[in-house]
Every structure is written in structure tokens, then in C-alpha cells.
Design an enzyme around this catalytic site. Structure first.
Site, PDB file in Angstrom:
ATOM      1  N   SER A 131      23.509  36.050   6.709  1.00 26.72           N
ATOM      2  CA  SER A 131      24.758  36.807   6.572  1.00 26.72           C
ATOM      3  C   SER A 131      25.646  36.191   5.492  1.00 26.72           C
ATOM      4  CB  SER A 131      25.506  36.772   7.911  1.00 26.72           C
ATOM      5  OG  SER A 131      26.856  37.142   7.726  1.00 26.72           O
ATOM      6  N   TYR A 154      28.404  41.533   1.868  1.00 26.24           N
ATOM      7  CA  TYR A 154      29.562  42.380   2.131  1.00 26.24           C
ATOM      8  C   TYR A 154      30.316  42.493   0.820  1.00 26.24           C
ATOM      9  CZ  TYR A 154      29.498  42.222   7.311  1.00 26.24           C
ATOM     10  OH  TYR A 154      29.195  42.382   8.637  1.00 26.24           O
ATOM     11  N   THR A 180      25.469  45.739   3.448  1.00 21.57           N
ATOM     12  CA  THR A 180      25.936  46.343   4.703  1.00 21.57           C
ATOM     13  C   THR A 180      27.068  47.315   4.390  1.00 21.57           C
ATOM     14  OG1 THR A 180      25.288  44.409   5.951  1.00 21.57           O
ATOM     15  CG2 THR A 180      26.910  45.847   6.986  1.00 21.57           C
ATOM     16  N   LYS A 277      21.970  48.669   4.538  1.00 26.38           N
ATOM     17  CA  LYS A 277      22.009  48.540   6.005  1.00 26.38           C
ATOM     18  C   LYS A 277      23.254  49.241   6.544  1.00 26.38           C
ATOM     19  CE  LYS A 277      22.281  44.885   9.563  1.00 26.38           C
ATOM     20  NZ  LYS A 277      23.691  44.820   9.973  1.00 26.38           N
ATOM     21  N   HIS A 301      25.275  48.594  13.361  1.00 27.78           N
ATOM     22  CA  HIS A 301      25.804  47.233  13.508  1.00 27.78           C
ATOM     23  C   HIS A 301      25.735  46.794  14.977  1.00 27.78           C
ATOM     24  CE1 HIS A 301      28.250  44.746  10.531  1.00 27.78           C
ATOM     25  NE2 HIS A 301      28.286  43.961  11.583  1.00 27.78           N
TER      26      HIS A 301
HETATM   27  C1  FMN Z   1      27.219  38.179  16.736  1.00 30.50           C
HETATM   28  C2  FMN Z   1      26.825  39.181  15.695  1.00 30.50           C
HETATM   29  C3  FMN Z   1      27.219  38.981  14.377  1.00 30.50           C
HETATM   30  C4  FMN Z   1      26.842  39.900  13.389  1.00 30.50           C
HETATM   31  N1  FMN Z   1      27.197  39.650  12.078  1.00 30.50           N
HETATM   32  C5  FMN Z   1      26.753  40.497  11.110  1.00 30.50           C
HETATM   33  C6  FMN Z   1      26.989  40.203   9.743  1.00 30.50           C
HETATM   34  O1  FMN Z   1      27.583  39.184   9.380  1.00 30.50           O
HETATM   35  N2  FMN Z   1      26.539  41.096   8.815  1.00 30.50           N
HETATM   36  C7  FMN Z   1      25.855  42.237   9.154  1.00 30.50           C
HETATM   37  O2  FMN Z   1      25.456  43.009   8.291  1.00 30.50           O
HETATM   38  N3  FMN Z   1      25.596  42.519  10.448  1.00 30.50           N
HETATM   39  C8  FMN Z   1      26.014  41.670  11.429  1.00 30.50           C
HETATM   40  N4  FMN Z   1      25.716  41.946  12.737  1.00 30.50           N
HETATM   41  C9  FMN Z   1      24.895  43.135  13.073  1.00 30.50           C
HETATM   42  C10 FMN Z   1      23.398  42.784  13.064  1.00 30.50           C
HETATM   43  O3  FMN Z   1      22.946  42.533  11.753  1.00 30.50           O
HETATM   44  C11 FMN Z   1      22.557  43.928  13.636  1.00 30.50           C
HETATM   45  O4  FMN Z   1      22.886  45.109  12.958  1.00 30.50           O
HETATM   46  C12 FMN Z   1      22.761  44.131  15.125  1.00 30.50           C
HETATM   47  O5  FMN Z   1      22.829  42.898  15.789  1.00 30.50           O
HETATM   48  C13 FMN Z   1      21.600  44.956  15.685  1.00 30.50           C
HETATM   49  O6  FMN Z   1      21.747  45.193  17.046  1.00 30.50           O
HETATM   50  P1  FMN Z   1      21.086  44.276  18.179  1.00 30.50           P
HETATM   51  O7  FMN Z   1      22.005  43.122  18.346  1.00 30.50           O
HETATM   52  O8  FMN Z   1      21.041  45.188  19.338  1.00 30.50           O
HETATM   53  O9  FMN Z   1      19.728  43.828  17.696  1.00 30.50           O
HETATM   54  C14 FMN Z   1      26.086  41.039  13.743  1.00 30.50           C
HETATM   55  C15 FMN Z   1      25.689  41.228  15.075  1.00 30.50           C
HETATM   56  C16 FMN Z   1      26.042  40.313  16.044  1.00 30.50           C
HETATM   57  C17 FMN Z   1      25.570  40.532  17.467  1.00 30.50           C
END
Ligand code: FMN
Length: 404
Positions: A131, A154, A180, A277, A301
Site C-alpha cells: 500500500s 493513491y 486505487t 482497483k 475496498h
Molecule cells: C485494514 C485495511 C486496510 C486497507 N488499506 C488499503 C490501502 O491502503 N489501499 C487500498 O487500495 N486498499 C486498502 N484496503 C482494501 C483492500 O486492498 C481490499 O480491497 C479489501 O481488503 C478486500 O476485502 P477483504 O478484506 O474482504 O479481502 C484495506 C483493507 C483493510 C481491511
């Protein structure tokens, strides 16, 4: 037979497990179990930041339910002896069709944070997406992994800084950029709002009590170096050195006016593959294919942005029908078992992404917890494919799914 002999034949004493991490892992059989362990080990605010989602968390629930609502059409007597779950994404090999999703601030779950996840992904033969808001830098992560690494971007308002990060990712041999596009403004994550949660977690009366109730986490947290947004450390955009509310940070630093022109701009500063994404409609999947990106991640997300967004799994078939063959399709959200990956691939995805599943492993047992989740996924996939009668990834198609 005497009572003594009968007892002797049935009583077994397993050696006592002295390693506390192994003890924790031994009692867990699924991602749901590791989620429960993580809930016990992590302070409430940290667990809720990982586990929670936007508003009523309906989309979070829908992401998982979409998989549960589709059953298999298992075929039997097919003479299959061996299952091959290997595949490719962006033209490179995968041990099985999964990419680790980018998750910001992983060091709040475990002091090793992104380093632990990158190592586990490399052991498993899977790409890891770092990330932008990671707490270990691009260079530190490359330093511990010879595996496939992708970098998630981002759009900071300060594009020169974004370009600098992209150049660093290229220099560190990151393979792909993941843009994203679902975070024009931060989703309202009400568990965080209620707790006044900040990153890094600030120490106040409530967190002191929470910390005291979770001593192993607190001890590890205070002993390790301060948590920062490692990729922007020292920059005037704010590097998280002092606690900030994520919503304040993102809403001031990120550019809400991102458009397809920015995808063109990205192409002009990056020569490798680009993944978008956060695609949530067939129409935008078509525009992404027209823009010539190599892959899209169907994603909301993990339900953390727009509550009421469609479940990614439900989009796979219509998107594959519209643009499959022109652009690779990743299904991101709700993956908790290898059987979910089998369903997504059968519906038309090239791979899945998963976030929380590995974060629960990380919070429960550090790197070994992530290793465990990734090996469960592999075993689940092999077992599921044998049970549904599909010998390899190429054999999977919608004939194996009911109700899709
Ligand atoms: C704690 C946490 C932090 C996340 N941080 C980011 C991030 O920095 N950038 C991003 O594109 N997605 C982020 N996401 C989304 C994840 O990339 C992903 O889309 C999502 O976790 C998918 O769903 P799942 O948790 O059910 O597998 C984050 C998700 C979680 C749970």
C-alpha cells in the site's frame, strides 16, 4: 482385557506445545478462527480498524454472502488423480490464483507489518501489493523479498511526490502499479468514528485500558520504532509521525478529482503493467479495457468505502462477458476460503485479491499466521477442485456453478 489395558489403548497425551505462537495456531482451523484469535489479541480499536467497514457494513456482509449464495455443480467419476492450481497473472506465474491486496498501516497488527506479509507471500509464490500508506517502505519490503511485488498508488494532490514514489518502486523492481480509484473521500467507518480512532493509535484513557488488557500487543508496540507512513517519511504531506484521523488525512491529501486522464498520466511515468482497483460496473470495466490497462480489480475496498456497492463476485460474470480477453480480471473482497477463489475463477476471474484474511493471520500470529492462511487457501483449492471434478485452472468454468 483389563481396564488398565483398555485405557492404555485409547489415552493419548500430545507433547505440550511450548511455543505460544504455535499453540495459538494449533487451535485454529479456518480464517474465521484466526479472526477470533486476532480479536482477542489486538486492542479493540485496532481490531475494529481492520475488521470494520463503512456505515451499516452491508457491503462487507454482501461481499461474503455473494460467495455463500452460489453453490457448486460437482461432477464425479472423472478419473482425476492430480490437481494443478498454478496459474498466471500479468503474464507471470502464480502458485494459485491469488494476489495479496494492499492494506495500509499493517504494523498496527504486528510489529513486522508489511515485511512479514511480503515474506509470507514470497514463500507461497504469490504477488504482494504494498500500500502507498504502508508502514514499511518500498525499499525495506524489497529488502526482504525476492518475490513478485506490486505497488498500490493513491493520487496525492502532490503529483510530483507520486511520481517520485513510482520511480522508487521501479528502482526496487516492483512489477506493476495498482491505482486505487474508489477513495475520492474516505468512507464513513463508524466503528472508528465511535472510538475516535487515529493512526497510529493515540494513547488516551480509553486506549490505556485497552492496551493494559492486551499486554503482548502493547509491549510489542512500545518496543518497536514509531509507526509512520514509511513511503512519505519526513515529507510535508504528513507522515503519520503524530496521530491523525485517517479521514482528515485522506480528505486533505488525496485528489478527489481523479479521472481517466490520470490513468494516461500514469502510463506516461510507468512502463510496466497497470491494474485499476475499484471498478464496480461493467461500463467502467469497458472504459478501463479501452484505456489499455492490463488488469482491473473488481473491488469495493472490502466494503470500507461506499456502503451499498455491488459485491465484486457478482460482477465477475458480466464483466468477463463484456471485457474478458481484453483485460485481466481480479475479484477483490470477501475471500475467506480457497473455495471462494475456485468460484471466482469458475465465474471468469483470472485471480482474486484478499485483504482481511491475511490481516487476521498477521494479528493472530504474525508472519506464521499469514503463512498459515495462505497454505489453507492452497489446500482448500486443491481439495475443492478434486471434489467438484476440475483438474486444473483452465478446466474451471460456469458449468461448475449453480445460481450464478
Ligand atoms: C485494514 C485495511 C486496510 C486497507 N488499506 C488499503 C490501502 O491502503 N489501499 C487500498 O487500495 N486498499 C486498502 N484496503 C482494501 C483492500 O486492498 C481490499 O480491497 C479489501 O481488503 C478486500 O476485502 P477483504 O478484506 O474482504 O479481502 C484495506 C483493507 C483493510 C481491511
Amino acid at each position: 482385557m483389563s481396564i488398565y489395558e483398555t485405557l492404555r489403548s485409547v489415552i493419548r497425551f500430545d507433547p505440550i506445545e511450548t511455543d505460544p505462537v504455535e499453540r495459538r495456531l494449533k487451535r485454529a482451523a479456518s480464517v474465521a478462527d484466526l479472526r477470533r484469535v486476532a480479536k482477542r489479541r489486538l486492542p479493540g480499536g485496532v481490531f475494529d480498524y481492520i475488521d470494520g467497514a463503512a456505515e451499516d457494513e452491508r457491503t462487507l456482509a454482501a461481499n461474503e454472502r455473494a460467495f455463500a449464495d452460489v453453490t457448486f455443480r460437482p461432477r464425479v467419476l472423472r478419473g482425476i488423480e492430480k490437481i494443478d492450481v498454478t496459474s498466471t497473472i500479468l503474464g507471470q506465474p502464480l502458485a494459485y490464483p491469488l494476489v495479496l491486496a494492499p492494506t495500509g498501516f499493517s504494523r498496527i497488527a504486528d510489529p513486522q507489518g508489511e515485511l512479514a506479509v511480503a515474506r509470507a507471500a514470497a514463500h507461497a509464490g504469490l504477488p504482494y501489493t504494498l500500500s502507498t500508506l504502508s508502514t514499511r517502505s518500498i525499499e525495506e519490503v524489497r529488502g526482504v523479498s525476492d518475490g513478485r511485488l506490486w505497488f498500490q498508488v493513491y493520487a496525492w494532490r502532490d503529483r510530483a511526490m507520486v511520481k517520485e514514489m513510482i520511480d522508487r518502486a521501479a528502482a526496487a523492481r516492483f512489477e506493476a502499479l495498482v491505482l486505487t480509484v474508489d477513495t475520492a473521500v474516505l468512507g464513513r467507518r463508524e466503528r472508528d468514528v465511535r472510538r475516535g480512532f487515529s493512526l497510529p493509535p493515540s494513547i488516551g484513557p480509553q486506549t490505556l485500558v485497552d492496551g493494559a488488557l492486551h499486554p503482548s500487543w502493547t509491549w510489542a508496540f512500545v518496543r518497536s520504532e514509531p509507526i509512520r507512513f514509511a513511503n512519505v517519511a519526513g515529507r510535508d504531506v504528513g507522515d503519520g509521525a503524530s496521530p491523525v484521523k485517517l479521514s482528515d488525512y485522506i480528505n486533505t491529501q488525496f485528489d478527489p478529482s481523479l479521472s481517466w486522464h490520470d490513468v494516461e498520466w500514469l502510463r506516461s511515468v510507468w512502463s510496466g503493467p497497470i491494474v485499476i482497483k475499484g471498478i464496480q460496473t461493467v461500463d467502467d470495466a469497458r472504459l478501463a479495457a479501452d484505456a489499455g490497462v492490463e488488469a482491473i480489480a473488481l473491488s469495493n475496498h472490502g466494503g470500507r468505502q461506499l456502503d451499498g456497492a455491488p459485491a465484486p463476485f457478482s460482477l465477475v460474470a458480466p464483466v468477463a462477458d463484456a471485457v474478458g480477453g481484453r483485460v485481466e480480471i481480479i475479484c477483490d473482497g470477501g475471500v475467506r476460503r480457497g473455495s471462494d477463489i475456485v468460484k471466482a475463477v469458475a465465474a471468469g476471474a483470472n485471480a482474486c485479491m484478499a485483504g482481511r484474511a491475511y490481516l487476521y493471520g498477521l494479528g493472530a500470529a504474525g508472519e506464521r499466521g499469514v503463512d498459515r492462511v495462505l497454505s489453507w487457501f492452497l489446500n482448500d483449492m486443491e481439495r475443492t477442485m478434486l471434489l467438484v471434478g476440475a483438474a486444473d485452472i483452465a478446466a474451471l468454468n460456469r458449468e461448475f456453478l449453480d445460481g450464478s
